[in-house]
Structures are given as C-alpha cells and as structure tokens.
Design a protein around this motif. Structure first.
Motif, PDB file in Angstrom:
ATOM      1  N   LYS A 132      96.644  93.885  64.581  1.00  0.00           N
ATOM      2  CA  LYS A 132      97.579  93.382  65.595  1.00  0.00           C
ATOM      3  C   LYS A 132      98.774  94.322  65.746  1.00  0.00           C
ATOM      4  O   LYS A 132      99.244  94.570  66.858  1.00  0.00           O
ATOM      5  CB  LYS A 132      98.061  91.971  65.246  1.00  0.00           C
ATOM      6  N   LEU A 135      97.609  97.258  67.658  1.00  0.00           N
ATOM      7  CA  LEU A 135      97.433  96.886  69.052  1.00  0.00           C
ATOM      8  C   LEU A 135      98.773  96.899  69.791  1.00  0.00           C
ATOM      9  O   LEU A 135      98.889  97.451  70.888  1.00  0.00           O
ATOM     10  CB  LEU A 135      96.784  95.505  69.154  1.00  0.00           C
ATOM     11  N   GLU A 139      99.663  99.343  72.846  1.00  0.00           N
ATOM     12  CA  GLU A 139     100.074  98.802  74.145  1.00  0.00           C
ATOM     13  C   GLU A 139     101.413  99.391  74.586  1.00  0.00           C
ATOM     14  O   GLU A 139     101.611  99.702  75.759  1.00  0.00           O
ATOM     15  CB  GLU A 139     100.145  97.274  74.089  1.00  0.00           C
ATOM     16  N   ILE A 158      92.520  99.911  73.025  1.00  0.00           N
ATOM     17  CA  ILE A 158      93.045  98.538  73.062  1.00  0.00           C
ATOM     18  C   ILE A 158      91.891  97.536  73.118  1.00  0.00           C
ATOM     19  O   ILE A 158      91.915  96.499  72.445  1.00  0.00           O
ATOM     20  CB  ILE A 158      94.027  98.368  74.242  1.00  0.00           C
ATOM     21  N   THR A 162      91.234  94.799  70.211  1.00  0.00           N
ATOM     22  CA  THR A 162      91.174  93.387  70.601  1.00  0.00           C
ATOM     23  C   THR A 162      89.867  92.753  70.130  1.00  0.00           C
ATOM     24  O   THR A 162      89.862  91.639  69.580  1.00  0.00           O
ATOM     25  CB  THR A 162      91.317  93.257  72.135  1.00  0.00           C
ATOM     26  N   GLU A 163      88.772  93.481  70.280  1.00  0.00           N
ATOM     27  CA  GLU A 163      87.465  92.984  69.840  1.00  0.00           C
ATOM     28  C   GLU A 163      87.444  92.767  68.321  1.00  0.00           C
ATOM     29  O   GLU A 163      86.961  91.740  67.842  1.00  0.00           O
ATOM     30  CB  GLU A 163      86.388  93.978  70.253  1.00  0.00           C
ATOM     31  N   GLN A 166      89.422  89.739  67.314  1.00  0.00           N
ATOM     32  CA  GLN A 166      88.665  88.517  67.618  1.00  0.00           C
ATOM     33  C   GLN A 166      87.584  88.257  66.570  1.00  0.00           C
ATOM     34  O   GLN A 166      87.374  87.115  66.158  1.00  0.00           O
ATOM     35  CB  GLN A 166      88.058  88.604  69.017  1.00  0.00           C
TER      36      GLN A 166
END
Length: 176
Positions: A132, A135, A139, A158, A162-163, A166
């Motif tokens: 995170k 990320l 970003e 990104i 993100t994958e 998750q």
C-alpha cells in the motif's frame, strides 16, 4: 548440546550476524553480495537455526535469499526480541548491532522451533501494508509526469500493486 544458532540484525546498508556457540560476528553489506557471503559463512559454521529481526519488510530479500540457499530462516519482531531481552535480563547496558545479533542468536538457540512458527496473518498484513505504501508513492509519482511512456509504466505498476494488495487482502479475510 546447544544448537549452532545465528541471529541477524539489519541496519541501514549492513547486516550484522552473531553466531553461537562459536561466538563469531560477521558484518556484510545488505544486498545480494552480502547475502552470498553470509550464506557461505552460515553453511561453513553449520548453522541450524537462523533468526532474522523483522525490519518493516526490509528483511524479506535476505529471508528469501537464505531460503533459496537451503536454510530455514525465521523472523522475529523487534518487540518480541526486546521482550526476550528483558525477560532474560541480558541487556546489561550493552547496545549496538553486535549486541543485538548476539541476543537474537541466544534467542534462536534457546527457543524451540515451534516458537518460531510464522504468524501468517501478521506477515500478510505487513506485506499488504508495504504494498500500500508503494502504491501511494507510485500514484504520487504518476501525478507528476506527462511523458506517455512513463505514465503507461506507472499505470502498469499501479495495476500490479493493486492486484497484489487484493490477493493479500483476500487471504487475510479468509483466515479463520
């Protein structure tokens, strides 16, 4: 008979390893060359137990390198290491990387292997949180670029981050 145990402390650009019962110290660079030197040193010494102090995810490259070299390293949090030090009254005012490496080696030598069973939930949460942070940084960098190729690379990265976040979150949610 006490097992041959190593404790490893990460500090900025170096790794400091203490080995018991031989009472040896090795300091190497925190990187692939250092990992190779450390693995050879541990193998030559016959290290049976290797304990690495967790360092906000920065210990994973070392952990993975030692695992790839055929060792079964264990991680311990700085909090748990400090609790062990207080419980055994081993601090004695000593400080520094060598002291911490010795302390980790003593911890590894005295505890049973089941004491080092990984806390899967904690590891997944730490990995997710580290991703995170990456990320958010990515970003932020994406917002500051106008170059199409660089923007595309950031978007790809990104998406990957993100994958992975998750996937880890799903694992965390599925734990009993």
């Amino acid at each position: 008979m006490q097992p041959c145990a190593a404790g490893i402390r990460l500090h900025q650009g170096t790794l400091t390893a203490g080995l018991l019962p031989a009472k040896l110290i090795l300091a190497v660079e925190n990187g692939p060359k250092g990992y190779g030197r450390l693995a050879a040193w541990l193998r030559q010494a016959g290290a049976e137990r290797i304990l690495i102090e967790a360092a906000q995810g920065r210990e994973w490259p070392l952990f993975n390198a030692l695992a790839a070299a055929g060792f079964t390293p264990w991680r311990v949090s700085a909090t748990r290491r400090a609790s062990y030090a207080l419980a055994t009254e081993r601090l004695g005012g000593a400080e520094g990387e060598e002291h911490t490496a010795w302390l980790l080696a003593r911890f590894a030598a005295r505890m049973e292997p089941e004491d080092f069973e990984p806390d899967v939930l904690q590891e997944w949460v730490e990995q997710r949180d580290a991703l995170k942070q990456m990320l958010m940084q990515c970003e932020g960098l994406r917002e500051s670029t106008l170059v199409p190729d660089v923007l595309a690379a950031y978007n790809l990265h990104i998406g990957y981050l993100t994958e992975q976040i998750q996937v880890l979150q799903q694992r965390i949610d599925e734990l009993p």
